[in-house]
Scaffold this active site. Structure first.
Site, short mmCIF file in Angstrom:
data_model
loop_
_atom_site.label_atom_id
_atom_site.label_comp_id
_atom_site.label_asym_id
_atom_site.label_seq_id
_atom_site.Cartn_x
_atom_site.Cartn_y
_atom_site.Cartn_z
CE LYS A 1 41.53 44.78 43.12
NZ LYS A 1 41.26 45.90 44.03
CG ASN B 1 36.55 44.94 30.99
OD1 ASN B 1 36.06 43.90 31.43
ND2 ASN B 1 37.75 44.99 30.47
CE1 TYR C 1 33.80 48.05 41.81
CE2 TYR C 1 35.99 48.75 41.16
CZ TYR C 1 34.94 48.79 42.05
OH TYR C 1 35.04 49.58 43.16
CB SER D 1 38.78 42.80 39.70
OG SER D 1 39.02 42.50 38.34
CG ASP E 1 44.42 59.06 46.24
OD1 ASP E 1 45.58 58.81 45.89
OD2 ASP E 1 43.42 58.74 45.57
CG ASN F 1 48.42 48.32 31.95
OD1 ASN F 1 49.45 47.77 31.64
ND2 ASN F 1 48.33 49.19 32.95
CG ASN F 2 42.83 48.69 31.36
OD1 ASN F 2 43.15 49.35 32.33
ND2 ASN F 2 42.76 47.38 31.39
CE LYS G 1 44.08 50.36 36.58
NZ LYS G 1 43.11 50.82 35.59
CG ASP H 1 51.95 54.47 52.78
OD1 ASP H 1 51.10 53.63 52.40
OD2 ASP H 1 53.17 54.20 52.89
CB THR I 1 40.88 39.86 37.65
OG1 THR I 1 42.01 39.20 37.11
CG2 THR I 1 41.13 40.17 39.11
CE1 TYR J 1 44.10 44.67 40.38
CE2 TYR J 1 43.52 43.18 38.60
CZ TYR J 1 43.17 44.17 39.48
OH TYR J 1 41.90 44.66 39.48
N1 UFG Z 1 43.32 44.90 23.90
C1 UFG Z 1 43.83 45.05 22.63
N2 UFG Z 1 44.82 45.96 22.44
C2 UFG Z 1 45.33 46.74 23.44
C3 UFG Z 1 44.79 46.59 24.74
C4 UFG Z 1 43.79 45.65 24.94
O1 UFG Z 1 43.42 44.35 21.71
O2 UFG Z 1 46.24 47.52 23.17
C5 UFG Z 1 42.26 43.91 24.13
C6 UFG Z 1 42.67 42.88 25.16
O3 UFG Z 1 43.44 41.88 24.55
C7 UFG Z 1 41.30 42.42 25.66
C8 UFG Z 1 40.43 43.67 25.55
O4 UFG Z 1 41.13 44.56 24.67
O5 UFG Z 1 40.79 41.45 24.78
C9 UFG Z 1 40.24 44.37 26.87
O6 UFG Z 1 41.51 44.57 27.46
P1 UFG Z 1 41.71 45.45 28.79
O7 UFG Z 1 43.15 45.40 29.14
O8 UFG Z 1 41.06 46.76 28.61
O9 UFG Z 1 40.82 44.68 29.84
P2 UFG Z 1 40.97 43.22 30.46
O10 UFG Z 1 39.61 42.63 30.40
O11 UFG Z 1 42.07 42.45 29.89
O12 UFG Z 1 41.42 43.60 31.91
C10 UFG Z 1 40.48 44.07 32.82
C11 UFG Z 1 41.15 44.88 33.93
C12 UFG Z 1 42.04 44.04 34.75
C13 UFG Z 1 41.36 42.79 35.19
C14 UFG Z 1 40.75 42.08 34.00
C15 UFG Z 1 39.96 40.87 34.37
O13 UFG Z 1 41.90 45.93 33.40
O14 UFG Z 1 42.35 44.78 35.91
O15 UFG Z 1 39.86 42.96 33.34
O16 UFG Z 1 38.92 41.25 35.17
F1 UFG Z 1 42.26 41.97 35.76
#
Ligand code: UFG
Length: 339
Positions: free
Chosen positions: A152, A178, A176, A124, A31, A197-198, A84, A58, A126, A148
């Protein structure tokens, strides 16, 4: 087996490392800590009771990667390392392609040079793109909506091509859904780099007081409560899926196998927020917001293939996921310490 775990100090890698050790394997982590902190290693040593061998390297550097394999005598590789964040990938596509494809290419070249045939790869959901109907099944066509996701899709294709060229390879593509939750000790968990982000880490940071509230992206989806639904699975179930896939690679005659790892059960944003409020005893203020570009209404797995072929099934509930995330977040409000 002696297993190289790339990205082993990250969220999924760290939980999987513990389960590999518990299953009797020897783990070596590679890592560069670009998205994780070295202090996770001490936690893994406390939890496992064994020293954790690790290399700061790396993986896009072919020479460094070759040196690692030359000393390694690895029986298998679990390749988690990669960038990711969807939004970041849109802003920095070249970095995403260079890092994600480059590291996989140098790991594969080193595996070939050193006769390592078993690989478990972090794919993923995705790769199902934005038009696939849920529940998603492994034979569906693959596609993506952001760099991203394309990394994948492309890495899966590279691995399928390699399986044709070298039929002795045994490769698992794990898609995967979520991943959420944390180790039940509360000492390791998800510690996103920068602003998460999630959904789950954002909800947890609101509950612990690091953020004021949560935006609900989209309230007019064709779902029962109008918010988007996802297949959240506990990271401990996901880690167990890797151990099961690795075992299967020792038995199968297929060079490349693809398995969804999900529960098959969708949960909406509002359902997740209220489950977390209950688990934490904290209020989670929300504000309705427009849909997030690229999001789909429903994403959940058909996990039947993993169940039939790996004997794997996700057993933990949404309440377990929230309780374990909250234990981690409340005991470590700012994530892992810097040192
Ligand atoms: N959401 C909100 N508010 C936020 C963040 C997320 O309402 O502040 C909602 C999103 O709109 C979505 C749900 O919560 O409807 C889940 O969002 P995430 O970002 O947690 O997960 P995603 O399913 O969008 O993304 C995940 C992975 C990505 C991958 C994607 C598709 O994080 O890496 O699944 O497989 F690309």
């Amino acid at each position: 087996m002696r297993i190289l775990v790339t990205g082993g100090s990250g969220y999924i890698g760290s939980h999987t490392t513990l389960q590999l050790i518990a299953a009797g394997h020897e783990v070596v982590i590679a890592d560069n800590f670009s998205r994780s902190k070295p202090s996770v290693l001490g936690r893994l040593e406390s939890l496992s009771g064994v020293p954790i061998k690790h290399h700061v390297i790396d993986l896009t550097d072919q020479d460094e990667t070759d040196r690692l394999f030359a000393q390694g005598a690895f029986d298998a590789v679990i390749h988690f390392a990669g960038l990711k964040a969807v939004g970041e990938s849109v802003a920095m596509p070249l970095e995403y392609y260079a890092n994600n494809l480059g590291s996989t290419l140098s790991v594969l070249a080193a595996m070939r040079a050193h006769g390592v045939k078993k690989l478990v790869f972090s794919s993923s959901a995705t790769v199902y793109g934005e038009d696939a109907p849920a529940p998603m099944r492994e034979p569906f066509p693959t596609s993506a909506t952001n760099p991203y996701g394309w990394t994948k899709v492309m890495q899966e294709q590279m691995l399928r091509d390699l399986g044709v060229a070298d039929p002795e390879m045994r490769i698992a593509l794990l898609r995967y859904f979520n991943p959420v939750g944390a180790h039940q000790s509360g000492t390791i968990g998800e510690d996103p780099h920068g602003v998460p982000n999630n959904l789950m880490p954002l909800v947890a940071q609101v509950a612990v007081g690091r953020r004021a509230g949560l935006q609900v992206f989209g309230t007019d989806y064709p779902t029962p409560d109008g918010t988007a639904r996802r297949d959240y699975l506990h990271v401990e179930d996901l880690a167990a899926g890797h151990v099961a896939a690795l075992k299967k690679l020792g038995e199968t005659q297929e060079p490349v196998s693809t398995w969804n790892l999900g529960t098959g059960r969708p949960t909406s944003v509002r359902e997740m927020v209220s489950a977390f409020a209950k688990a934490s005893g904290r209020e989670i203020p929300t504000v309705d917001a427009p849909r997030r570009p690229g999001d789909i209404a429903d994403s959940y797995a058909d996990p039947a293939k993993a169940q039939a072929e790996l004997g794997w099934v996700a057993t933990r509930t949404i309440d377990d996921m929230c309780a374990d995330t909250w234990r981690w977040q409340s005991q470590n409000p700012d994530g892992f310490p810097e040192a």
